[in-house]
Design a protein around this motif. Structure first.
Motif, PDB file in Angstrom:
ATOM      1  N   TYR A 306       1.147  -1.283   0.028  1.00 13.59           N
ATOM      2  CA  TYR A 306      -0.050   0.310  -0.186  1.00 13.59           C
ATOM      3  C   TYR A 306       1.201   1.583   0.426  1.00 13.59           C
ATOM      4  O   TYR A 306       1.962   1.171   0.859  1.00 13.59           O
ATOM      5  CB  TYR A 306      -0.792  -0.054   1.106  1.00 13.59           C
ATOM      6  N   ALA A 307       0.139   2.458  -0.487  1.00 18.09           N
ATOM      7  CA  ALA A 307       1.739   3.678  -0.421  1.00 18.09           C
ATOM      8  C   ALA A 307       0.836   4.590  -0.251  1.00 18.09           C
ATOM      9  O   ALA A 307      -0.324   4.767  -0.685  1.00 18.09           O
ATOM     10  CB  ALA A 307       1.358   3.439  -2.733  1.00 18.09           C
ATOM     11  N   SER A 308       1.358   5.829   0.201  1.00 16.68           N
ATOM     12  CA  SER A 308       1.244   6.686   0.532  1.00 16.68           C
ATOM     13  C   SER A 308       2.393   7.650   0.417  1.00 16.68           C
ATOM     14  O   SER A 308       3.372   7.181  -0.184  1.00 16.68           O
ATOM     15  CB  SER A 308       1.377   6.577   1.756  1.00 16.68           C
ATOM     16  N   ILE A 309       2.908   8.756   0.633  1.00 21.55           N
ATOM     17  CA  ILE A 309       4.221   9.832   0.413  1.00 21.55           C
ATOM     18  C   ILE A 309       3.839  10.637   1.356  1.00 21.55           C
ATOM     19  O   ILE A 309       2.751  11.353   2.577  1.00 21.55           O
ATOM     20  CB  ILE A 309       3.792  10.452  -1.038  1.00 21.55           C
ATOM     21  N   ASN A 310       5.116  10.706   2.438  1.00 24.79           N
ATOM     22  CA  ASN A 310       5.314  11.976   3.406  1.00 24.79           C
ATOM     23  C   ASN A 310       5.298  13.332   2.497  1.00 24.79           C
ATOM     24  O   ASN A 310       6.835  13.389   1.874  1.00 24.79           O
ATOM     25  CB  ASN A 310       6.882  11.580   3.445  1.00 24.79           C
ATOM     26  N   VAL A 311       5.382  14.299   2.475  1.00 23.70           N
ATOM     27  CA  VAL A 311       5.284  15.581   1.831  1.00 23.70           C
ATOM     28  C   VAL A 311       5.546  17.219   3.237  1.00 23.70           C
ATOM     29  O   VAL A 311       5.830  16.638   4.728  1.00 23.70           O
ATOM     30  CB  VAL A 311       4.165  15.892   1.309  1.00 23.70           C
ATOM     31  N   ARG A 312       5.710  17.968   2.422  1.00 19.45           N
ATOM     32  CA  ARG A 312       5.966  18.667   3.138  1.00 19.45           C
ATOM     33  C   ARG A 312       4.412  19.834   3.197  1.00 19.45           C
ATOM     34  O   ARG A 312       4.196  19.654   2.274  1.00 19.45           O
ATOM     35  CB  ARG A 312       6.979  20.122   2.637  1.00 19.45           C
ATOM     36  N   THR A 313       3.906  20.235   4.617  1.00 23.09           N
ATOM     37  CA  THR A 313       2.516  21.092   4.555  1.00 23.09           C
ATOM     38  C   THR A 313       2.536  22.015   2.788  1.00 23.09           C
ATOM     39  O   THR A 313       1.567  22.851   2.456  1.00 23.09           O
ATOM     40  CB  THR A 313       1.856  21.595   5.286  1.00 23.09           C
ATOM     41  N   SER A 438      -0.592  26.120   1.398  1.00 19.65           N
ATOM     42  CA  SER A 438      -0.700  24.914   2.578  1.00 19.65           C
ATOM     43  C   SER A 438      -1.310  24.408   2.497  1.00 19.65           C
ATOM     44  O   SER A 438      -2.438  24.070   1.547  1.00 19.65           O
ATOM     45  CB  SER A 438      -0.887  25.437   3.679  1.00 19.65           C
ATOM     46  N   ARG A 439      -1.662  22.759   2.732  1.00 17.25           N
ATOM     47  CA  ARG A 439      -2.312  21.696   2.695  1.00 17.25           C
ATOM     48  C   ARG A 439      -3.915  22.257   3.734  1.00 17.25           C
ATOM     49  O   ARG A 439      -3.366  22.522   4.630  1.00 17.25           O
ATOM     50  CB  ARG A 439      -2.162  20.355   2.612  1.00 17.25           C
ATOM     51  N   PHE A 440      -4.840  21.020   2.819  1.00 18.51           N
ATOM     52  CA  PHE A 440      -5.731  21.711   4.253  1.00 18.51           C
ATOM     53  C   PHE A 440      -5.933  20.337   5.277  1.00 18.51           C
ATOM     54  O   PHE A 440      -5.896  20.857   6.617  1.00 18.51           O
ATOM     55  CB  PHE A 440      -6.953  21.214   3.204  1.00 18.51           C
ATOM     56  N   THR A 441      -5.498  19.193   5.047  1.00 19.99           N
ATOM     57  CA  THR A 441      -4.883  18.496   6.511  1.00 19.99           C
ATOM     58  C   THR A 441      -3.718  17.680   5.862  1.00 19.99           C
ATOM     59  O   THR A 441      -3.317  17.826   4.816  1.00 19.99           O
ATOM     60  CB  THR A 441      -6.018  18.001   6.524  1.00 19.99           C
ATOM     61  N   SER A 442      -3.205  16.942   6.804  1.00 19.97           N
ATOM     62  CA  SER A 442      -2.220  15.792   6.178  1.00 19.97           C
ATOM     63  C   SER A 442      -2.665  15.109   7.665  1.00 19.97           C
ATOM     64  O   SER A 442      -3.013  15.307   8.631  1.00 19.97           O
ATOM     65  CB  SER A 442      -1.374  16.405   5.980  1.00 19.97           C
ATOM     66  N   ALA A 443      -2.269  13.815   7.493  1.00 25.57           N
ATOM     67  CA  ALA A 443      -1.976  12.412   8.389  1.00 25.57           C
ATOM     68  C   ALA A 443      -0.415  12.707   9.446  1.00 25.57           C
ATOM     69  O   ALA A 443       0.179  12.563   8.696  1.00 25.57           O
ATOM     70  CB  ALA A 443      -2.400  11.794   7.921  1.00 25.57           C
ATOM     71  N   GLU A 444      -0.750  13.677  10.685  1.00 25.46           N
ATOM     72  CA  GLU A 444       0.324  13.340  11.194  1.00 25.46           C
ATOM     73  C   GLU A 444       0.874  12.092  12.163  1.00 25.46           C
ATOM     74  O   GLU A 444      -0.264  11.638  13.059  1.00 25.46           O
ATOM     75  CB  GLU A 444       0.324  14.799  11.835  1.00 25.46           C
ATOM     76  N   ASN A 445       1.614  11.899  12.247  1.00 29.99           N
ATOM     77  CA  ASN A 445       2.248  10.538  12.495  1.00 29.99           C
ATOM     78  C   ASN A 445       3.468   9.937  13.488  1.00 29.99           C
ATOM     79  O   ASN A 445       4.592  10.883  12.780  1.00 29.99           O
ATOM     80  CB  ASN A 445       2.343   9.195  11.635  1.00 29.99           C
ATOM     81  N   PHE A 446       3.656  10.212  14.509  1.00 27.91           N
ATOM     82  CA  PHE A 446       4.849   9.965  14.868  1.00 27.91           C
ATOM     83  C   PHE A 446       6.314   9.954  13.679  1.00 27.91           C
ATOM     84  O   PHE A 446       6.196   8.562  12.873  1.00 27.91           O
ATOM     85  CB  PHE A 446       5.309   9.326  16.392  1.00 27.91           C
ATOM     86  N   ASN A 447       7.480  10.404  13.683  1.00 30.43           N
ATOM     87  CA  ASN A 447       8.291  10.398  13.053  1.00 30.43           C
ATOM     88  C   ASN A 447       9.353   8.597  12.983  1.00 30.43           C
ATOM     89  O   ASN A 447      10.096   9.536  14.202  1.00 30.43           O
ATOM     90  CB  ASN A 447       8.795  11.443  12.244  1.00 30.43           C
ATOM     91  N   PHE A 448       8.867   8.057  12.546  1.00 31.08           N
ATOM     92  CA  PHE A 448       9.745   6.935  14.114  1.00 31.08           C
ATOM     93  C   PHE A 448      11.479   7.150  13.158  1.00 31.08           C
ATOM     94  O   PHE A 448      12.401   5.702  13.113  1.00 31.08           O
ATOM     95  CB  PHE A 448       9.792   5.033  13.199  1.00 31.08           C
ATOM     96  N   THR A 449      11.314   7.954  12.210  1.00 30.71           N
ATOM     97  CA  THR A 449      13.381   7.664  11.270  1.00 30.71           C
ATOM     98  C   THR A 449      13.893   8.937  11.948  1.00 30.71           C
ATOM     99  O   THR A 449      15.085   9.574  11.586  1.00 30.71           O
ATOM    100  CB  THR A 449      13.006   8.126   9.876  1.00 30.71           C
ATOM    101  N   ARG A 450      12.767   9.773  12.831  1.00 28.61           N
ATOM    102  CA  ARG A 450      13.522  10.570  14.446  1.00 28.61           C
ATOM    103  C   ARG A 450      14.752  11.056  14.054  1.00 28.61           C
ATOM    104  O   ARG A 450      14.789   9.440  15.210  1.00 28.61           O
ATOM    105  CB  ARG A 450      12.411  11.604  15.416  1.00 28.61           C
ATOM    106  N   GLY A 451      15.811  11.750  14.398  1.00 23.53           N
ATOM    107  CA  GLY A 451      16.655  11.486  15.439  1.00 23.53           C
ATOM    108  C   GLY A 451      18.124  10.583  14.681  1.00 23.53           C
ATOM    109  O   GLY A 451      19.561  10.677  14.731  1.00 23.53           O
ATOM    110  N   LEU A 452      17.890   9.778  13.234  1.00 27.97           N
ATOM    111  CA  LEU A 452      18.338   8.972  12.900  1.00 27.97           C
ATOM    112  C   LEU A 452      19.780   9.587  11.895  1.00 27.97           C
ATOM    113  O   LEU A 452      19.553  11.174  11.497  1.00 27.97           O
ATOM    114  CB  LEU A 452      17.956   8.103  11.610  1.00 27.97           C
ATOM    115  N   CYS A 453      20.350   9.275  11.785  1.00 27.12           N
ATOM    116  CA  CYS A 453      21.889  10.627  10.788  1.00 27.12           C
ATOM    117  C   CYS A 453      22.315   9.714   9.893  1.00 27.12           C
ATOM    118  O   CYS A 453      22.416   8.416   9.873  1.00 27.12           O
ATOM    119  CB  CYS A 453      23.263   9.906  11.487  1.00 27.12           C
TER     120      CYS A 453
END
Length: 659
Positions: A306-313, A438-453
């Motif tokens: 299943y496909a989704s994309i991560n975007v900037r607002t 600016s997007r009307f909305t988006s699904a905000e989820n905790f970022n599991f890549t946060r802090g990776l170098c």
């Protein structure tokens, strides 16, 4: 000017501790002595040891004043009394130390501190290969595909495992139209015995609603699809008014309140997911994506992606999109080579470690995210409907200038980034951009890549567009691991079909059956995929279409790149009503007036019942659409077999690498 008023108030002295770059937010330090027998306040900061961090402590005073008068109001004023800090590099690892932090005249705080290096394995997977679950599936699926190929192609013996071509079926977006049509296309493949030759089944937007519903049955592809189609028809053709009943509204409020209570950032997409749940099932659906592992455990069905994309607002999906794949085993970004177990999607991670596990979301919330076509900006709406964005916005965007010529340096270090000077526009231009981009909305989820170098040579990766001066990839501090949240939306904002996830070299797909259910521009997804591949050096056949095909497309097109055997073969099926109009079945013409009337309908046009925002069809409209999609596959059975033979020949010749 200072406002003068009479009233009463209270003053409270506070102290905050903050560590820039840490996962945790600032912590409140109590200045009063702790109660007898109680433990002092304890808190933990997680931070990257590579970053030269410090613990900052600030002493402040919060003054709350109740103004007197007819309408009494509370006013709050905060002032800083002092500040201090401790360098983390001054702490010895593994030893508890007491440190005094001076915060100003006659003010200090005593901290008991201990620095530890995190140990143990990561809780996510880093790498660009396939996960164990998908690899085990492939080993089992090859045996089924091999036998199916022998049967449908009339081979004297089944191909060896290494010679079995990988076939992917892709369903485009298109809301209820795409969902209904995909049922018909899959039924056609099943009737020809071709469904067992398919390794991957992937979708965007409305196609994901069909796929995720089918996979609730662990053996769905082994039984006739007539049952699932009848159930889908009952849902599509029923009234949706019940979605707004008092009972359902109360259910939505309870579900969204529960999400918010678990620290999830609730958005309109979550409510949309609950509406989709009603449209598809008309009752609460407890299923989760990880439940689908049972449906692929023996290789009995194609592997769903299943496909989704991560975007900037405030950037269009065509200018910036990071493809995120959802499978029964993992959720992740092929771009970064970072994946989490599907059961842990929605949990909180930092630097690859699980800090706060949370329950896996029910699949309805994912269905809402995968099919969130309304999560657009005004600029994107113009781009999709008029073919171009709002050109006047270009004058309001910030400018990026290259300030050095490092061609000589790049000869020694090809991964060196050129120095870029970003000049933002003024507040008025920023306000204009906010309104239109600016997007009307988006699904905000905790970022599991946060802090990776990322590796210092990340710009050499073909997934990164750092060579484009204004692309976010050119700015390391704007990469997704630097952000708190993911903004996940419908993949159709980038390409309205999940080609990028099926063109990964580790999947080594030989043949793609592309079912395009868009009402206009029947070759747009292919042309956009071709450009996507050119930008990244990914082998893909050239898409050359004659003018007459643009005016009146055929039912099926075969694209292959003879000069580059690494390129997959693409079989493309636009949603068109050509020979179905005059034929009941391949080679069987319509005879009676009723039969002719049943086939005489336009899929697109101003009065089409199959528009994006129409979620309810009449029974005849649903049956026609499913029958049309099924017929277009049956009527091109020989072309599909021809493509299968070509893919098999390439495998046997060793032109394609194994998965």
């Amino acid at each position: 000017m200072q406002k003068q008023s009479r009233g009463c108030g209270t003053a409270k002295v506070l102290s905050d501790a903050e560590m820039p770059g840490a996962y945790e937010k600032p912590q409140l330090l109590p200045l009063q002595p702790h109660k007898e027998g109680g433990l002092p306040a304890t808190f933990i900061f997680h931070v990257n040891p590579v970053i030269s961090s410090r613990l900052d402590v600030e002493l402040g005073e919060k003054l709350t004043v109740l103004q007197s008068g007819p309408s009494a109001e509370l006013e709050t004023q905060t002032s800083k009394l002092g500040e201090g800090g401790i360098l983390l590099s001054s702490l010895a690892l593994g030893q508890e130390e007491q440190r005094f932090v001076a915060l100003g005249e006659d003010q200090e705080v005593v901290l008991s501190m201990k620095a530890e290096m995190s140990s143990g394995d990561l809780d996510l997977r880093l790498g660009f290969g396939l996960c164990d679950g998908e690899q085990e599936f492939l080993d089992k699926r090859k045996q089924i595909v091999s036998k199916a190929l022998q049967q449908v192609l009339g081979l004297s013996q089944a191909p060896d495992g290494g010679q079995v071509p990988v076939v992917a079926v892709l369903g485009s977006g298109g809301g209820t139209r795409a969902m209904s049509s995909l049922y018909g296309s899959l039924a056609g493949l099943q009737e020809l015995g071709l469904l067992d030759t398919v390794t991957y089944l992937s979708g965007v937007s409305g196609s994901t609603w069909c796929i995720s519903t089918l996979y609730q049955d662990p053996s769905w592809s082994q039984v006739a699809l007539q049952g699932p189609i009848e159930r889908a028809q009952a849902r599509v053709c029923s009234s949706k008014m019940g979605a707004m009943s008092p009972e359902r509204l109360q259910y939505y409020a309870q579900e969204l309140g529960s999400l918010e209570g678990s620290s999830h950032s609730v958005s309109l997409i979550d409510l949309w997911g609950l509406l989709i749940e009603y449209f598809l099932y008309q009752e609460e659906n407890p299923a989760r994506l990880s439940d689908q592992q049972e449906a692929v455990s023996q290789g009995q069905n194609p592997y769903p992606i299943y496909a989704s994309i991560n975007v900037r607002t405030n950037i269009s999906g065509e200018d910036f999109a990071e493809w995120c794949e959802f499978t029964p085993h993992e959720v992740g970004f092929p771009k970064y080579g970072a994946y989490v177990p599907t059961e842990l999607f929605g949990s909180e991670f930092f630097m690859g470690h699980l800090l706060q596990p949370r329950p896996e979301p029910r699949i309805c919330y994912l269905q809402g995210m995968w099919g969130s076509a309304f999560a657009a900006s005004v600029d994107e709406i113009f781009l999709k409907t008029a073919g171009s964005g709002l050109s006047f916005l270009d004058g309001h965007r910030g400018k990026v200038n290259i300030t050095d010529d490092c061609q000589k340096l790049q000869l020694h270090d090809p991964t060196r980034l050129r120095t870029r000077l970003f000049t933002p526009q003024g507040p008025f231009s920023q306000a204009v951009l906010d309104i239109f981009t600016s997007r009307f909305t988006s699904a905000e989820n905790f970022n599991f890549t946060r802090g990776l170098c990322l590796h210092k040579d990340y710009v050499a990766g073909r997934e990164f567009m750092a060579w484009k001066a204004t692309h976010p990839d050119a700015f390391p501090n704007q990469l997704t691991p630097m952000r708190d949240c993911l903004c996940l939306v419908d993949g159709g904002f980038a390409i309205n079909s999940p080609f990028p996830l099926n063109l990964l070299p580790q999947r080594a797909v030989d043949l793609i059956l592309s079912f395009d259910y868009s009402l206009e521009a029947p070759f747009e997804v292919l042309q956009m995929t071709e450009k996507y591949c050119l930008d990244r050096g990914i082998p893909f056949p050239r898409i050359e279409v004659l003018p007459e095909d643009l005016e009146e497309p055929r039912e099926c097109y075969l694209f292959a790149e003879a000069k580059d055997p690494r390129s997959p073969i693409v079989l493309h099926f636009p949603l068109v009503n050509r020979t179905f109009r005059t034929h009941l079945a391949p080679g069987v013409e319509r005879q009676t007036p009723e039969e002719k009337a049943r086939g005489d309908f336009a899929v697109n046009g101003s009065d089409t019942p199959y528009g994006m925002m129409n979620f309810t069809y009449e029974p005849e409209e649903f049956e026609r659409l499913v029958a049309l999609s099924r017929y277009n596959v049956l009527n091109n059975a020989e072309t599909v077999r021809q493509a299968l033979r070509l893919a098999l020949q390439q495998r046997q010749a060793g032109d394609r690498a194994g998965g």
